[in-house]
Design a protein around this motif. Structure first.
Motif, mmCIF file in Angstrom:
data_model
loop_
_atom_site.group_PDB
_atom_site.id
_atom_site.type_symbol
_atom_site.label_atom_id
_atom_site.label_comp_id
_atom_site.label_asym_id
_atom_site.label_seq_id
_atom_site.Cartn_x
_atom_site.Cartn_y
_atom_site.Cartn_z
ATOM 1 N N ASP A 1 19.284 66.657 30.432
ATOM 2 C CA ASP A 1 19.605 66.746 29.006
ATOM 3 C C ASP A 1 18.390 66.344 28.175
ATOM 4 N N GLU A 2 17.704 67.317 27.623
ATOM 5 C CA GLU A 2 16.497 67.054 26.844
ATOM 6 C C GLU A 2 16.801 66.637 25.409
ATOM 7 N N SER A 3 18.071 66.629 25.033
ATOM 8 C CA SER A 3 18.432 66.181 23.685
ATOM 9 C C SER A 3 18.589 64.665 23.623
ATOM 10 N N VAL A 4 18.498 64.005 24.765
ATOM 11 C CA VAL A 4 18.661 62.553 24.837
ATOM 12 C C VAL A 4 17.326 61.915 25.184
ATOM 13 N N GLY A 5 16.923 60.920 24.395
ATOM 14 C CA GLY A 5 15.660 60.240 24.634
ATOM 15 C C GLY A 5 15.802 58.832 25.149
ATOM 16 N N LEU A 6 17.038 58.334 25.241
ATOM 17 C CA LEU A 6 17.273 56.960 25.664
ATOM 18 C C LEU A 6 18.706 56.854 26.170
ATOM 19 N N VAL A 7 18.893 56.044 27.221
ATOM 20 C CA VAL A 7 20.227 55.798 27.771
ATOM 21 C C VAL A 7 20.516 54.305 27.681
ATOM 22 N N VAL A 8 21.704 53.965 27.196
ATOM 23 C CA VAL A 8 22.171 52.580 27.165
ATOM 24 C C VAL A 8 23.383 52.481 28.082
ATOM 25 N N LEU A 9 23.368 51.470 28.935
ATOM 26 C CA LEU A 9 24.451 51.238 29.887
ATOM 27 C C LEU A 9 25.121 49.913 29.560
ATOM 28 N N ARG A 10 26.456 49.922 29.451
ATOM 29 C CA ARG A 10 27.162 48.691 29.116
ATOM 30 C C ARG A 10 28.576 48.723 29.689
ATOM 31 N N GLY A 11 29.289 47.611 29.562
ATOM 32 C CA GLY A 11 30.665 47.544 30.018
ATOM 33 C C GLY A 11 31.609 47.380 28.842
ATOM 34 N N ALA A 12 32.863 47.776 29.038
ATOM 35 C CA ALA A 12 33.854 47.709 27.970
ATOM 36 C C ALA A 12 34.415 46.306 27.807
ATOM 37 N N ARG A 13 34.668 45.943 26.586
ATOM 38 C CA ARG A 13 35.452 44.761 26.199
ATOM 39 C C ARG A 13 34.966 43.457 26.803
ATOM 40 N N GLY A 14 33.666 43.198 26.605
ATOM 41 C CA GLY A 14 33.185 41.842 26.818
ATOM 42 C C GLY A 14 32.638 41.494 28.176
ATOM 43 N N ASN A 15 32.706 42.405 29.147
ATOM 44 C CA ASN A 15 32.094 42.179 30.455
ATOM 45 C C ASN A 15 31.284 43.405 30.852
ATOM 46 N N PHE A 16 30.151 43.165 31.503
ATOM 47 C CA PHE A 16 29.362 44.285 32.006
ATOM 48 C C PHE A 16 30.045 44.847 33.253
ATOM 49 N N SER A 17 30.060 44.091 34.345
ATOM 50 C CA SER A 17 30.780 44.519 35.540
ATOM 51 C C SER A 17 30.890 43.372 36.521
ATOM 52 N N ALA A 18 32.080 43.233 37.106
ATOM 53 C CA ALA A 18 32.310 42.234 38.147
ATOM 54 C C ALA A 18 31.809 42.696 39.503
ATOM 55 N N GLY A 19 31.244 43.907 39.572
ATOM 56 C CA GLY A 19 30.690 44.405 40.822
ATOM 57 C C GLY A 19 31.630 45.349 41.536
ATOM 58 N N HIS A 20 31.362 45.560 42.804
ATOM 59 C CA HIS A 20 32.173 46.464 43.617
ATOM 60 C C HIS A 20 33.605 45.942 43.719
ATOM 61 N N ASP A 21 34.560 46.852 43.597
ATOM 62 C CA ASP A 21 35.971 46.483 43.689
ATOM 63 C C ASP A 21 36.338 46.279 45.159
ATOM 64 N N LEU A 22 36.386 45.025 45.591
ATOM 65 C CA LEU A 22 36.618 44.716 47.006
ATOM 66 C C LEU A 22 38.062 44.942 47.428
ATOM 67 N N LYS A 23 38.956 45.177 46.475
ATOM 68 C CA LYS A 23 40.354 45.451 46.820
ATOM 69 C C LYS A 23 40.571 46.906 47.235
ATOM 70 N N GLU A 24 39.586 47.738 46.988
ATOM 71 C CA GLU A 24 39.713 49.142 47.372
ATOM 72 C C GLU A 24 39.427 49.291 48.870
ATOM 73 N N PRO A 25 40.274 50.028 49.609
ATOM 74 C CA PRO A 25 40.021 50.226 51.036
ATOM 75 C C PRO A 25 38.679 50.905 51.274
ATOM 76 N N SER A 26 38.066 50.613 52.392
ATOM 77 C CA SER A 26 36.765 51.192 52.717
ATOM 78 C C SER A 26 36.867 52.707 52.863
ATOM 79 N N HIS A 27 35.789 53.382 52.523
ATOM 80 C CA HIS A 27 35.694 54.831 52.714
ATOM 81 C C HIS A 27 35.665 55.138 54.202
ATOM 82 N N ALA A 28 36.233 56.285 54.586
ATOM 83 C CA ALA A 28 36.246 56.675 56.002
ATOM 84 C C ALA A 28 34.836 56.776 56.563
ATOM 85 N N ASP A 29 33.906 57.243 55.742
ATOM 86 C CA ASP A 29 32.491 57.297 56.112
ATOM 87 C C ASP A 29 31.755 56.269 55.261
#
Length: 252
Positions: free
Chosen positions: A53-81
């Motif tokens: 996308d050449e119409s974008v010159g900058l990307v900002v990454l953030r989390g919703a509602r006061g937290n960035f991220s608690a990390g990987h969701d360890l409650k999700e079962p592992s992928h088969a691979d």
């Protein structure tokens, strides 16, 4: 923060474009924006689109509602691979890191483990004083798989990286700024203004130069000075063909 259930149709990653900036927001606030496979798939799609996308010159990454991220969701079962999926996740963060556009991670609240790895894939990290950074892989008998063992010591030095990784201790925003983990820490309520200020300064410059400067920094990381100088000369991107500056900035 109120843990309200998220509507099933609501995207797990949102994108908002304004004035040359694309803002990606991790959107699982009821889980402190923990990253599951569905969120990661949406995130990967957004990053792939931004890479073209050449119409974008900058990307900002953030989390919703006061937290960035608690990390990987360890409650999700592992992928088969599990190893194959881990490689897809790693390659997605590599794609984020190698975007032509500069990437700013704007961090409030929790930024733990996989969330920290995600932030480290950005070029610049800004935070406010509510931010808490930690690598908790050791608490769960895990090891990094998204690049933390490489990016963290390059950002803060080997000794401090080992301290973070071996203790799993949290570091608040001001401490993170003092050790160079983040570029700047601001008081609560001022993060949006700081992001906007930095975005305006970046977008006011030639996007061609921004992309070339970013590429040269990363491509020469670890080179001897002589090799880096030769790389800068031989891989030089040259002048911006149109001396193009953003229509959204007023660089002089």
């Amino acid at each position: 923060m109120t843990d309200e259930p998220q509507a099933a149709s609501e995207p797990l990653v949102t994108r908002l474009d304004a004035d040359g900036t694309a803002t990606l927001t991790l959107n699982r606030p009821e889980k402190r924006n923990a990253i599951n496979r569905a969120l990661f798939r949406e995130f990967r799609e957004h990053v792939a689109q931004l890479s073209e996308d050449e119409s974008v010159g900058l990307v900002v990454l953030r989390g919703a509602r006061g937290n960035f991220s608690a990390g990987h969701d360890l409650k999700e079962p592992s992928h088969a691979d599990a190893l194959g999926w881990l490689r897809q996740e790693l390659l997605t963060l590599e794609l984020l890191s190698s975007l032509r556009q500069p990437v700013i991670a704007a961090v409030e609240g929790i930024c733990y483990t996989g969330g920290l790895e995600l932030a480290l894939a950005a070029d610049i990290i800004l935070c406010d004083e509510t931010a808490r950074f930690a690598d908790t892989h050791g608490k769960w008998g895990l090891v990094p798989g998204w690049g933390l063992s490489q990016r963290l010591p390059r950002r803060i030095g080997q000794a401090k990286a080992l301290e973070m990784m071996l203790t799993s201790a949290p570091y608040y925003g001001l401490s993170a700024a003092a050790m160079g983990l983040v570029n700047e820490c601001v008081p609560p309520g001022e993060l949006d203004g700081k992001v906007a200020e930095l975005a305006a300064a970046i977008l006011a410059n030639s996007w061609h130069s921004n992309a070339a400067n970013k590429r040269l920094i990363y491509e020469t990381d670890g080179m001897r000075v002589a090799d880096g100088l030769n790389h800068e000369l031989m891989r030089n991107a040259g002048f911006d063909p149109a001396n193009r500056r953003s229509n959204f900035g007023k660089g002089s």
